[in-house]
Enzyme design. Sequence first.
Site, PDB file in Angstrom:
ATOM      1  N   LYS A  68       0.826  -1.216   0.000  1.00 57.95           N
ATOM      2  CA  LYS A  68       0.000   0.000   0.000  1.00 57.95           C
ATOM      3  C   LYS A  68       0.862   1.270   0.000  1.00 57.95           C
ATOM      4  O   LYS A  68       0.636   2.180  -0.807  1.00 57.95           O
ATOM      5  CB  LYS A  68      -0.939   0.014   1.232  1.00 57.95           C
ATOM      6  CG  LYS A  68      -1.902  -1.166   1.251  1.00 57.95           C
ATOM      7  CD  LYS A  68      -2.799  -1.152   2.464  1.00 57.95           C
ATOM      8  CE  LYS A  68      -2.049  -1.301   3.770  1.00 57.95           C
ATOM      9  NZ  LYS A  68      -1.351  -2.606   3.910  1.00 57.95           N
ATOM     10  N   THR A  69       1.871   1.300   0.873  1.00 56.26           N
ATOM     11  CA  THR A  69       2.744   2.478   0.917  1.00 56.26           C
ATOM     12  C   THR A  69       3.494   2.615  -0.407  1.00 56.26           C
ATOM     13  O   THR A  69       3.613   3.710  -0.971  1.00 56.26           O
ATOM     14  CB  THR A  69       3.740   2.351   2.094  1.00 56.26           C
ATOM     15  OG1 THR A  69       2.993   2.309   3.308  1.00 56.26           O
ATOM     16  CG2 THR A  69       4.709   3.521   2.139  1.00 56.26           C
ATOM     17  N   ASP A 113      -1.705   7.169   6.061  1.00 53.89           N
ATOM     18  CA  ASP A 113      -1.608   5.751   6.403  1.00 53.89           C
ATOM     19  C   ASP A 113      -2.508   5.470   7.601  1.00 53.89           C
ATOM     20  O   ASP A 113      -2.773   6.379   8.393  1.00 53.89           O
ATOM     21  CB  ASP A 113      -0.143   5.440   6.761  1.00 53.89           C
ATOM     22  CG  ASP A 113       0.235   4.000   6.462  1.00 53.89           C
ATOM     23  OD1 ASP A 113      -0.645   3.224   6.043  1.00 53.89           O
ATOM     24  OD2 ASP A 113       1.420   3.661   6.633  1.00 53.89           O
ATOM     25  N   THR A 162      -5.507  -1.263   6.764  1.00 58.15           N
ATOM     26  CA  THR A 162      -5.537  -2.727   6.826  1.00 58.15           C
ATOM     27  C   THR A 162      -6.939  -3.183   7.237  1.00 58.15           C
ATOM     28  O   THR A 162      -7.224  -4.366   7.245  1.00 58.15           O
ATOM     29  CB  THR A 162      -4.533  -3.245   7.887  1.00 58.15           C
ATOM     30  OG1 THR A 162      -4.738  -2.524   9.101  1.00 58.15           O
ATOM     31  CG2 THR A 162      -3.105  -3.060   7.424  1.00 58.15           C
ATOM     32  N   ARG A 221       6.592  -8.345   1.643  1.00 61.17           N
ATOM     33  CA  ARG A 221       7.511  -7.947   2.730  1.00 61.17           C
ATOM     34  C   ARG A 221       8.175  -9.180   3.338  1.00 61.17           C
ATOM     35  O   ARG A 221       9.371  -9.164   3.623  1.00 61.17           O
ATOM     36  CB  ARG A 221       6.763  -7.172   3.819  1.00 61.17           C
ATOM     37  CG  ARG A 221       7.646  -6.899   5.045  1.00 61.17           C
ATOM     38  CD  ARG A 221       6.960  -6.027   6.089  1.00 61.17           C
ATOM     39  NE  ARG A 221       6.779  -4.676   5.612  1.00 61.17           N
ATOM     40  CZ  ARG A 221       5.674  -3.962   5.796  1.00 61.17           C
ATOM     41  NH1 ARG A 221       4.647  -4.468   6.452  1.00 61.17           N
ATOM     42  NH2 ARG A 221       5.594  -2.731   5.331  1.00 61.17           N
TER      43      ARG A 221
HETATM   44  N1  LIG Z   1       3.950  -5.453  -5.946  1.00 62.78           N
HETATM   45  C1  LIG Z   1       5.168  -5.416  -5.404  1.00 62.78           C
HETATM   46  N2  LIG Z   1       6.254  -5.631  -6.144  1.00 62.78           N
HETATM   47  C2  LIG Z   1       7.476  -5.628  -5.589  1.00 62.78           C
HETATM   48  N3  LIG Z   1       7.729  -5.371  -4.293  1.00 62.78           N
HETATM   49  C3  LIG Z   1       6.688  -5.129  -3.503  1.00 62.78           C
HETATM   50  C4  LIG Z   1       5.360  -5.122  -4.021  1.00 62.78           C
HETATM   51  N4  LIG Z   1       4.506  -4.843  -3.023  1.00 62.78           N
HETATM   52  C5  LIG Z   1       5.267  -4.678  -1.922  1.00 62.78           C
HETATM   53  N5  LIG Z   1       6.579  -4.837  -2.214  1.00 62.78           N
HETATM   54  C6  LIG Z   1       7.687  -4.757  -1.260  1.00 62.78           C
HETATM   55  O1  LIG Z   1       7.202  -5.136   0.023  1.00 62.78           O
HETATM   56  C7  LIG Z   1       7.597  -4.233   1.024  1.00 62.78           C
HETATM   57  C8  LIG Z   1       6.393  -3.814   1.819  1.00 62.78           C
HETATM   58  O2  LIG Z   1       5.511  -3.032   1.040  1.00 62.78           O
HETATM   59  P1  LIG Z   1       4.707  -1.788   1.650  1.00 62.78           P
HETATM   60  O3  LIG Z   1       5.511  -1.116   2.691  1.00 62.78           O
HETATM   61  O4  LIG Z   1       4.248  -0.964   0.517  1.00 62.78           O
HETATM   62  O5  LIG Z   1       3.478  -2.539   2.314  1.00 62.78           O
HETATM   63  P2  LIG Z   1       2.214  -1.902   3.064  1.00 62.78           P
HETATM   64  O6  LIG Z   1       1.005  -2.510   2.438  1.00 62.78           O
HETATM   65  O7  LIG Z   1       2.310  -0.432   3.065  1.00 62.78           O
HETATM   66  O8  LIG Z   1       2.381  -2.483   4.552  1.00 62.78           O
HETATM   67  P3  LIG Z   1       1.811  -1.853   5.941  1.00 62.78           P
HETATM   68  O9  LIG Z   1       0.361  -2.217   6.019  1.00 62.78           O
HETATM   69  O10 LIG Z   1       2.626  -2.570   6.989  1.00 62.78           O
HETATM   70  O11 LIG Z   1       2.077  -0.390   5.914  1.00 62.78           O
HETATM   71  C9  LIG Z   1       8.308  -3.085   0.313  1.00 62.78           C
HETATM   72  O12 LIG Z   1       9.674  -3.162   0.618  1.00 62.78           O
HETATM   73  C10 LIG Z   1       8.158  -3.337  -1.157  1.00 62.78           C
HETATM   74  O13 LIG Z   1       9.420  -3.252  -1.754  1.00 62.78           O
HETATM   75 MG   LIG Z   2       2.569   0.918   4.639  1.00 61.01          MG
END
Ligand SMILES: Nc1ncnc2c1ncn2[C@@H]1O[C@H](COP(=O)(O)OP(=O)(O)OP(=O)(O)O)[C@@H](O)[C@H]1O
Ligand SMILES: [Mg+2]
Length: 352
Positions: A68-69, A113, A162, A221
């Site tokens: 998401k981030t 977020d 989430t 992740r």
């Molecule tokens: N589609 C994707 N392709 C490649 N790498 C990804 C992808 N999605 C996520 N990642 C990798 O996974 C890691 C976590 O992603 P991210 O921080 O965006 O998750 P999030 O959904 O924001 O998690 P949270 O809910 O904990 O904030 C990042 O380091 C990113 O590089």
């Molecule tokens: Mg995030």
Amino acid sequence: MNSDERLVGADADTEDQAVEAALRPKELGEFIGQHRVREQLDLVLRAARARGGTADHVLLSGAPGLGKTTLSMIIAAEMGAPIRITSGPAIQHAGDLAAILSSLQEGEVLFLDEIHRMSRPAEEMLYMAMEDFRVDVIVGKGPGATAIPLELPPFTLVGATTRAGLLPPPLRDRFGFTGHMDFYEPAELELVVHRSAQLLDVRTDPEGAVEIAGRSRGTPRIANRLLRRVRDYAQVKADGVITREIASAALEVYEVDERGLDRLDRAVLRSLLKLFGGGPVGLSTLAVAVGEERETVEEVAEPFLVREGLLARTPRGRVATPAAWAHLGLTPPPQPHPSTPGGSGQPGLFGA
Ligand SMILES: Nc1ncnc2c1ncn2[C@@H]1O[C@H](COP(=O)(O)OP(=O)(O)OP(=O)(O)O)[C@@H](O)[C@H]1O
Ligand SMILES: [Mg+2]
């Protein structure tokens, strides 16, 4: 045990935070998987660019670690716009939000977020800001207080959560586009592993990536984290190249099994099977048997076990599925015979 201490926990730990910036895809074309969301978002962003305007507000929902981030930063990059990052818990007062909103530049992306954790007054201010690009700033207190309207430049709010179910409908309705992120397929996680391995300058053969992807619980992740631990092992115990043998030996050391279960997950299943014949058993009893807090079992171990179809939550208690017996290599007790209701399937004391 909290989820930060687990190799297979989905929340970001300090090491993740340090390396994630380097591993995040920077543009939509580089983002792996989530085809539906990507395609829809691509249309939203292209249309906005073609109009020369600002993109509609976007809500991204999905479990931790799914991107998401990452996607919010891609939205800003694709729009060629700056991004301001904040979070629901950081906005305690409506005034905090007013300060952020009034300092936005035209077209800026505001990433909020954990948007489900914003305070009520801030949330109400956000409604007006999202809809009319306007906020009322309250000046003074009590009967003399007056609301001064403040015009905002058009901006794009990207909210991440989430827990989409916790968002009040009026807030949810104000997003022009909602992208729901699902867990990734193993083949997509293999691509994530290959991409990250390249960025980290680690040699990984295809079978090694399969091995890591299969244990990553559908979460990029976790795939990235397992890759780093396997890399350590490969450097110390071998020539640095990640093969299937190296990956599986490394993850055995870290007690992450072929399906991505760790020690806690397996302890829960083992107790359920060995001590309680597969259930049903109450959560508290199960937690005592495992030697963990009730909340740990319920919030840390169970969601993945349920998702994997290994454990079911029923009104009578926790029950193991046939897949759970198979996964631990145990044989379920014989089913009760239909002609002996409630019986064990064995001839009882009083004969069959
Ligand atoms: N589609 C994707 N392709 C490649 N790498 C990804 C992808 N999605 C996520 N990642 C990798 O996974 C890691 C976590 O992603 P991210 O921080 O965006 O998750 P999030 O959904 O924001 O998690 P949270 O809910 O904990 O904030 C990042 O380091 C990113 O590089
Ligand atoms: Mg995030």
